[in-house]
Scaffold this active site. Structure first.
Site, PDB file in Angstrom:
ATOM      1  N   HIS A   1      -6.405 -60.523  32.116  1.00 22.54           N
ATOM      2  CA  HIS A   1      -5.192 -61.224  31.678  1.00 22.54           C
ATOM      3  C   HIS A   1      -4.842 -62.399  32.588  1.00 22.54           C
ATOM      4  O   HIS A   1      -4.055 -63.264  32.203  1.00 22.54           O
ATOM      5  CB  HIS A   1      -4.007 -60.254  31.552  1.00 22.54           C
ATOM      6  CG  HIS A   1      -3.425 -59.797  32.848  1.00 22.54           C
ATOM      7  ND1 HIS A   1      -3.728 -58.584  33.417  1.00 22.54           N
ATOM      8  CD2 HIS A   1      -2.537 -60.375  33.686  1.00 22.54           C
ATOM      9  CE1 HIS A   1      -3.048 -58.447  34.551  1.00 22.54           C
ATOM     10  NE2 HIS A   1      -2.324 -59.517  34.730  1.00 22.54           N
TER      11      HIS A   1
ATOM     12  N   ASP B   1      -9.277 -54.468  31.270  1.00 27.12           N
ATOM     13  CA  ASP B   1      -8.632 -55.653  31.845  1.00 27.12           C
ATOM     14  C   ASP B   1      -9.351 -56.155  33.099  1.00 27.12           C
ATOM     15  O   ASP B   1      -8.793 -56.174  34.193  1.00 27.12           O
ATOM     16  CB  ASP B   1      -7.171 -55.312  32.156  1.00 27.12           C
ATOM     17  CG  ASP B   1      -6.330 -56.518  32.541  1.00 27.12           C
ATOM     18  OD1 ASP B   1      -6.781 -57.654  32.290  1.00 27.12           O
ATOM     19  OD2 ASP B   1      -5.223 -56.312  33.079  1.00 27.12           O
TER      20      ASP B   1
ATOM     21  N   GLN C   1       4.911 -58.787  40.200  1.00 25.99           N
ATOM     22  CA  GLN C   1       4.500 -60.079  39.685  1.00 25.99           C
ATOM     23  C   GLN C   1       3.728 -60.865  40.742  1.00 25.99           C
ATOM     24  O   GLN C   1       4.190 -61.023  41.851  1.00 25.99           O
ATOM     25  CB  GLN C   1       5.718 -60.909  39.243  1.00 25.99           C
ATOM     26  CG  GLN C   1       6.470 -60.336  38.086  1.00 25.99           C
ATOM     27  CD  GLN C   1       7.586 -59.448  38.536  1.00 25.99           C
ATOM     28  OE1 GLN C   1       7.614 -59.021  39.675  1.00 25.99           O
ATOM     29  NE2 GLN C   1       8.484 -59.156  37.639  1.00 25.99           N
ATOM     30  N   GLY C   2       2.554 -61.373  40.341  1.00 22.68           N
ATOM     31  CA  GLY C   2       1.734 -62.148  41.254  1.00 22.68           C
ATOM     32  C   GLY C   2       0.608 -61.363  41.888  1.00 22.68           C
ATOM     33  O   GLY C   2      -0.286 -61.930  42.500  1.00 22.68           O
ATOM     34  N   ASP C   3       0.635 -60.046  41.749  1.00 20.23           N
ATOM     35  CA  ASP C   3      -0.415 -59.207  42.331  1.00 20.23           C
ATOM     36  C   ASP C   3      -1.569 -58.956  41.370  1.00 20.23           C
ATOM     37  O   ASP C   3      -2.614 -58.433  41.773  1.00 20.23           O
ATOM     38  CB  ASP C   3       0.159 -57.847  42.754  1.00 20.23           C
ATOM     39  CG  ASP C   3       1.056 -57.949  43.968  1.00 20.23           C
ATOM     40  OD1 ASP C   3       0.791 -58.801  44.827  1.00 20.23           O
ATOM     41  OD2 ASP C   3       2.032 -57.191  44.052  1.00 20.23           O
ATOM     42  N   SER C   4      -1.398 -59.276  40.098  1.00 18.21           N
ATOM     43  CA  SER C   4      -2.416 -59.000  39.089  1.00 18.21           C
ATOM     44  C   SER C   4      -3.805 -59.380  39.556  1.00 18.21           C
ATOM     45  O   SER C   4      -4.008 -60.427  40.176  1.00 18.21           O
ATOM     46  CB  SER C   4      -2.122 -59.778  37.812  1.00 18.21           C
ATOM     47  OG  SER C   4      -1.114 -59.162  37.069  1.00 18.21           O
TER      48      SER C   4
END
Length: 248
Positions: free
Chosen positions: A65, A108, A201-204
């Protein structure tokens, strides 16, 4: 929510400044040089976006993603630095390959090929991958790292790398939290039932490792960040090794 850097949905993957909300590290501590020699920060159009893991001199593993649907030319990775804005070695991408069965939150993972080779040495190393077919053991400790937000909905992301240790949650428990169909065998979960520790958020796309520093997964999605009774969800390296081995 996904965990790249941006805020839009509440149940989706985890990247940075984009049309979906992505996690950062909540309840963590500063990482030290050498803790994660294979971690890379991924920026998009100059801004914070996702994390990833360096598999060899030319290959990064991240969440699908983080890159699916975005122009390859906008991405840059940085390796060998605790800072997401300076130091280390940077590279643009020569190619992007998303898992052929990526759909929704399932499968993913994506393989990024680098325009500039990144040799190991100093603060840079390559990830050791979980064995094919392996599944993290419920109750065992795992550590996740990233430059993501430090609170759900947080508007700023840290410059320096953070880490947090959380227990693996059984798939049965995670399915009770999210619904049976939401948690596939290509995923696993980790978190504290009381909340307070999680990716955000931002660690994906960034790494989660076991106690031997073996890469067992990539940050994928969750319901908010560090909420009680909602584990973080990770793409499983063991379940998806055939894809990784084919294209790395």
């Amino acid at each position: 929510m996904v965990k790249f850097a941006s805020v839009v949905a509440l149940v989706a993957p985890l990247a940075a400044a984009a049309p979906q909300e992505i996690p950062n590290i909540v309840g963590g501590t500063s990482a030290s040089a050498g803790d994660f020699p294979f971690i890379v920060s991924i920026s998009r159009n100059g801004g914070p976006w996702c994390g990833g893991s360096l598999l060899n001199a030319n290959t990064v593993l991240t969440a699908a993603h983080c890159v699916s649907g975005y122009a390859q030319s906008g991405f840059q990775i940085r390796a060998g630095s605790l800072s997401r804005t300076s130091g280390g070695i940077t590279s643009s991408l020569s190619s992007v390959r998303v898992h052929p069965s990526y759909s929704g939150n399932n499968n993913d993972l994506a393989i990024l090929k680098l325009s500039t080779s990144i040799p190991s040495g100093g603060n840079i190393g390559y990830a050791r991958l979980a064995a094919s077919g392996s599944d993290p053991v419920a109750g065992s400790s795992a550590t996740v790292a990233g430059w993501g937000a430090t609170s759900e909905g947080g508007s700023s992301t840290p410059v320096n790398l953070l880490k947090v240790t959380v227990p693996i949650v059984s798939r049965a428990t995670c399915r009770a939290q999210y619904g049976t169909s939401a948690i596939t065998n290509q995923m696993f979960c980790a978190g504290v039932s009381s909340g307070g520790k999680d990716s955000c958020q931002g660690d994906s796309g960034g790494p989660i490792v076991d106690s031997s520093n073996t890469l067992i997964g990539a940050v994928s999605w969750g319901n908010g960040c560090a909420r009680p009774n909602y584990s973080g969800v990770y793409a499983s390296v063991g379940a998806l090794r055939s894809f990784i081995d084919t294209y790395a």
